[in-house]
Design a protein around this motif. Sequence first.
Motif, PDB file in Angstrom:
ATOM      1  N   ILE A  89      16.017  14.506 -11.478  1.00  0.00           N
ATOM      2  CA  ILE A  89      16.479  13.127 -11.310  1.00  0.00           C
ATOM      3  C   ILE A  89      17.379  12.725 -12.470  1.00  0.00           C
ATOM      4  O   ILE A  89      18.435  12.111 -12.276  1.00  0.00           O
ATOM      5  CB  ILE A  89      15.267  12.167 -11.208  1.00  0.00           C
ATOM      6  N   VAL A  90      16.976  13.074 -13.692  1.00  0.00           N
ATOM      7  CA  VAL A  90      17.767  12.740 -14.878  1.00  0.00           C
ATOM      8  C   VAL A  90      19.126  13.414 -14.826  1.00  0.00           C
ATOM      9  O   VAL A  90      20.153  12.815 -15.172  1.00  0.00           O
ATOM     10  CB  VAL A  90      17.003  13.143 -16.167  1.00  0.00           C
ATOM     11  N   ASN A  91      19.171  14.666 -14.379  1.00  0.00           N
ATOM     12  CA  ASN A  91      20.452  15.371 -14.265  1.00  0.00           C
ATOM     13  C   ASN A  91      21.379  14.702 -13.264  1.00  0.00           C
ATOM     14  O   ASN A  91      22.604  14.760 -13.402  1.00  0.00           O
ATOM     15  CB  ASN A  91      20.217  16.827 -13.851  1.00  0.00           C
ATOM     16  N   GLU A  92      20.805  14.044 -12.247  1.00  0.00           N
ATOM     17  CA  GLU A  92      21.619  13.421 -11.198  1.00  0.00           C
ATOM     18  C   GLU A  92      22.045  12.004 -11.542  1.00  0.00           C
ATOM     19  O   GLU A  92      23.213  11.633 -11.328  1.00  0.00           O
ATOM     20  CB  GLU A  92      20.839  13.409  -9.871  1.00  0.00           C
ATOM     21  N   ILE A  93      21.116  11.190 -12.058  1.00  0.00           N
ATOM     22  CA  ILE A  93      21.443   9.773 -12.272  1.00  0.00           C
ATOM     23  C   ILE A  93      21.506   9.384 -13.748  1.00  0.00           C
ATOM     24  O   ILE A  93      21.809   8.231 -14.079  1.00  0.00           O
ATOM     25  CB  ILE A  93      20.439   8.845 -11.541  1.00  0.00           C
ATOM     26  N   LEU A 129      14.664  18.596   0.325  1.00  0.00           N
ATOM     27  CA  LEU A 129      15.064  17.302   0.880  1.00  0.00           C
ATOM     28  C   LEU A 129      15.795  16.414  -0.116  1.00  0.00           C
ATOM     29  O   LEU A 129      16.524  15.507   0.290  1.00  0.00           O
ATOM     30  CB  LEU A 129      13.823  16.545   1.403  1.00  0.00           C
ATOM     31  N   GLY A 130      15.603  16.641  -1.386  1.00  0.00           N
ATOM     32  CA  GLY A 130      16.162  15.759  -2.411  1.00  0.00           C
ATOM     33  C   GLY A 130      15.073  14.874  -2.997  1.00  0.00           C
ATOM     34  O   GLY A 130      14.095  14.533  -2.328  1.00  0.00           O
ATOM     35  N   TRP A 131      15.242  14.476  -4.267  1.00  0.00           N
ATOM     36  CA  TRP A 131      14.183  13.753  -4.970  1.00  0.00           C
ATOM     37  C   TRP A 131      13.869  12.405  -4.341  1.00  0.00           C
ATOM     38  O   TRP A 131      12.754  11.891  -4.462  1.00  0.00           O
ATOM     39  CB  TRP A 131      14.540  13.592  -6.448  1.00  0.00           C
ATOM     40  N   HIS A 132      14.833  11.787  -3.659  1.00  0.00           N
ATOM     41  CA  HIS A 132      14.587  10.481  -3.026  1.00  0.00           C
ATOM     42  C   HIS A 132      13.412  10.541  -2.046  1.00  0.00           C
ATOM     43  O   HIS A 132      12.657   9.568  -1.908  1.00  0.00           O
ATOM     44  CB  HIS A 132      15.846  10.012  -2.278  1.00  0.00           C
ATOM     45  N   TRP A 133      13.245  11.697  -1.399  1.00  0.00           N
ATOM     46  CA  TRP A 133      12.199  11.816  -0.381  1.00  0.00           C
ATOM     47  C   TRP A 133      10.793  11.883  -0.978  1.00  0.00           C
ATOM     48  O   TRP A 133       9.808  11.700  -0.270  1.00  0.00           O
ATOM     49  CB  TRP A 133      12.473  13.039   0.504  1.00  0.00           C
ATOM     50  N   ILE A 134      10.688  12.119  -2.281  1.00  0.00           N
ATOM     51  CA  ILE A 134       9.378  11.993  -2.931  1.00  0.00           C
ATOM     52  C   ILE A 134       8.854  10.577  -2.736  1.00  0.00           C
ATOM     53  O   ILE A 134       7.677  10.354  -2.409  1.00  0.00           O
ATOM     54  CB  ILE A 134       9.499  12.316  -4.438  1.00  0.00           C
ATOM     55  N   ALA A 186       6.531  13.947 -11.968  1.00  0.00           N
ATOM     56  CA  ALA A 186       6.637  14.691 -13.222  1.00  0.00           C
ATOM     57  C   ALA A 186       7.460  15.963 -13.046  1.00  0.00           C
ATOM     58  O   ALA A 186       8.273  16.320 -13.912  1.00  0.00           O
ATOM     59  CB  ALA A 186       5.243  15.034 -13.752  1.00  0.00           C
ATOM     60  N   THR A 187       7.261  16.664 -11.930  1.00  0.00           N
ATOM     61  CA  THR A 187       8.009  17.902 -11.700  1.00  0.00           C
ATOM     62  C   THR A 187       9.452  17.637 -11.299  1.00  0.00           C
ATOM     63  O   THR A 187      10.333  18.456 -11.558  1.00  0.00           O
ATOM     64  CB  THR A 187       7.334  18.744 -10.598  1.00  0.00           C
ATOM     65  N   ALA A 188       9.701  16.482 -10.670  1.00  0.00           N
ATOM     66  CA  ALA A 188      11.049  16.185 -10.164  1.00  0.00           C
ATOM     67  C   ALA A 188      11.921  15.464 -11.180  1.00  0.00           C
ATOM     68  O   ALA A 188      13.154  15.465 -11.051  1.00  0.00           O
ATOM     69  CB  ALA A 188      10.944  15.340  -8.891  1.00  0.00           C
ATOM     70  N   LEU A 189      11.319  14.840 -12.193  1.00  0.00           N
ATOM     71  CA  LEU A 189      12.090  13.975 -13.088  1.00  0.00           C
ATOM     72  C   LEU A 189      13.228  14.689 -13.817  1.00  0.00           C
ATOM     73  O   LEU A 189      14.301  14.090 -13.989  1.00  0.00           O
ATOM     74  CB  LEU A 189      11.155  13.295 -14.092  1.00  0.00           C
ATOM     75  N   ILE A 239       2.618  -4.125  -2.356  1.00  0.00           N
ATOM     76  CA  ILE A 239       3.477  -4.086  -3.552  1.00  0.00           C
ATOM     77  C   ILE A 239       3.845  -2.636  -3.885  1.00  0.00           C
ATOM     78  O   ILE A 239       5.003  -2.331  -4.193  1.00  0.00           O
ATOM     79  CB  ILE A 239       2.761  -4.739  -4.753  1.00  0.00           C
ATOM     80  N   PHE A 240       2.870  -1.731  -3.797  1.00  0.00           N
ATOM     81  CA  PHE A 240       3.127  -0.320  -4.110  1.00  0.00           C
ATOM     82  C   PHE A 240       4.126   0.277  -3.119  1.00  0.00           C
ATOM     83  O   PHE A 240       5.022   1.032  -3.522  1.00  0.00           O
ATOM     84  CB  PHE A 240       1.816   0.463  -4.072  1.00  0.00           C
ATOM     85  N   ALA A 241       3.984  -0.045  -1.832  1.00  0.00           N
ATOM     86  CA  ALA A 241       4.902   0.483  -0.816  1.00  0.00           C
ATOM     87  C   ALA A 241       6.327  -0.027  -1.044  1.00  0.00           C
ATOM     88  O   ALA A 241       7.293   0.751  -0.991  1.00  0.00           O
ATOM     89  CB  ALA A 241       4.412   0.082   0.577  1.00  0.00           C
ATOM     90  N   PHE A 242       6.465  -1.340  -1.308  1.00  0.00           N
ATOM     91  CA  PHE A 242       7.795  -1.915  -1.574  1.00  0.00           C
ATOM     92  C   PHE A 242       8.435  -1.247  -2.786  1.00  0.00           C
ATOM     93  O   PHE A 242       9.608  -0.863  -2.765  1.00  0.00           O
ATOM     94  CB  PHE A 242       7.676  -3.424  -1.797  1.00  0.00           C
ATOM     95  N   ALA A 243       7.635  -1.099  -3.867  1.00  0.00           N
ATOM     96  CA  ALA A 243       8.149  -0.496  -5.089  1.00  0.00           C
ATOM     97  C   ALA A 243       8.557   0.954  -4.862  1.00  0.00           C
ATOM     98  O   ALA A 243       9.552   1.425  -5.425  1.00  0.00           O
ATOM     99  CB  ALA A 243       7.093  -0.585  -6.189  1.00  0.00           C
ATOM    100  N   THR A 244       7.802   1.675  -4.041  1.00  0.00           N
ATOM    101  CA  THR A 244       8.096   3.085  -3.777  1.00  0.00           C
ATOM    102  C   THR A 244       9.389   3.235  -2.988  1.00  0.00           C
ATOM    103  O   THR A 244      10.221   4.106  -3.293  1.00  0.00           O
ATOM    104  CB  THR A 244       6.929   3.722  -3.005  1.00  0.00           C
ATOM    105  N   ILE A 245       9.589   2.386  -1.978  1.00  0.00           N
ATOM    106  CA  ILE A 245      10.845   2.414  -1.202  1.00  0.00           C
ATOM    107  C   ILE A 245      12.020   2.059  -2.106  1.00  0.00           C
ATOM    108  O   ILE A 245      13.082   2.698  -2.060  1.00  0.00           O
ATOM    109  CB  ILE A 245      10.759   1.452  -0.005  1.00  0.00           C
TER     110      ILE A 245
END
Length: 441
Positions: A28-32, A152-157, A22-25, A75-81
């Motif tokens: 993220i929107v500004n980037e992608i 670190l960048g939002w990807h690391w979340i 929620a705090t990072a979105l 499933i959660f781990a795969f989706a998160t990666i």
Amino acid sequence: MIGFMGILLSMFAMGMMQLVLATALPYIVNEIGGDSLYSWVFSSYMLSSIITIPIFSKLADIFGKKKFYLLGLCIFAFATIYGGFAPNMYQLVISRVLQGLGAGIITPVYLAMISDMFEESKRGKMIGLFGFVQLLSNILSPSIGTFITGQLGWHWIFFVTAIMILLAMALVSVGIKVLETSSQIRLSEIDIKGGLLFGSFCVALVGFSDMLSKHRKFDIESSLLLIGVVILILLFVSNEKRHKNPVIKLEFFKNKIIRRAIFSAIISGAIMYGLITILPLCGIAFMKQGALINESRILFFFMLGITVGMLIGGRELVKLNSMKMTRILWIILCFSSSLILYFLNRGNLMVLNTLNIIIGICTGAIMAMFLTNSQNAVNSEDRTVLSGLIQLSRYLGASIGVIILTSMAPEVKLINNTTQFLWVFVLLSLLCIAGLVNESI
């Protein structure tokens, strides 16, 4: 004990993911890009969880809780990666759908696993630790989200969350022996059709809300979707009346206390998750007006209030006249949300943060109390099913609330001042009034 630590870690990681994102979105929107899908990052997770919770809670009883818990974590781990590598908002939403599927498998199983792992005298203490982990996640997550995004960048979340989930999988695999299944329900007796109909109804209802909020008018497309919503709910009700083990017991709605609790869950879910989504955007507006605050700090005050509210609602307020107390909390919510309209226009950050704490306390206390009230209104054998229904109701309210509230907010790149969120908080006030009316009739 090793397995129990794995369960604690996995639930902390899943809870943290929601608030950190929620705090990072906005970043993220500004980037992608993908501003139009902003709300679906949250609603898609809720909806996919709604579909899987009622079905997999039964399947886990038949085929083994540990197997399904590990499947959900996998499933959660795969989706998160996958989400960490998402190049655009569409793929980010897909990752959230998959995360929701995993969470829907995990959520109804973990408490049952603890009941199997510990004797009755220790269960209360162990389950209480989950409350502490959830509260810790509520307080720490906003700051963690801002730190990871900035350093670190939002990807690391996503990557940090995935590491915790994978570690939890290892601990659960090693530390928990295979749990014996005790359910006598056969696969053919599971209400899979009812679960799919209910899930389809929820998706159609949220889709209707999204279409109506974007088009701002009732056109042919929205009319057809509304007809689909009505047909699905009629089919669902017909199926539940005939099924031996329905996903949702329709008898619950005949009880006034339970009926109030279900609608309170829908409304409070919309308020809580709607504000979790909207407040970081308000933080951007305050920063552009020169205030010394960021997305995580403005969300922190609300989550602090939620945490305090859940604590006092579950332990202290329930000792009082809970029906009368719940009504008082809704009145305070109505008053506080109305005051926000005035002070938001003036850009008064200190008062706004104070009101966010009060709204959080009331919302958290209401959520704790309506669950207790409803469970006291049924026999012990129905309490697990009712708890699941309350959770589903809260997720449904959250999905609709996030869609509608974010549709009334400006796009991330167009945020300039706090007055742009005036209509968002008007709707918030109306939701609070609806909660009070529900508690009064």
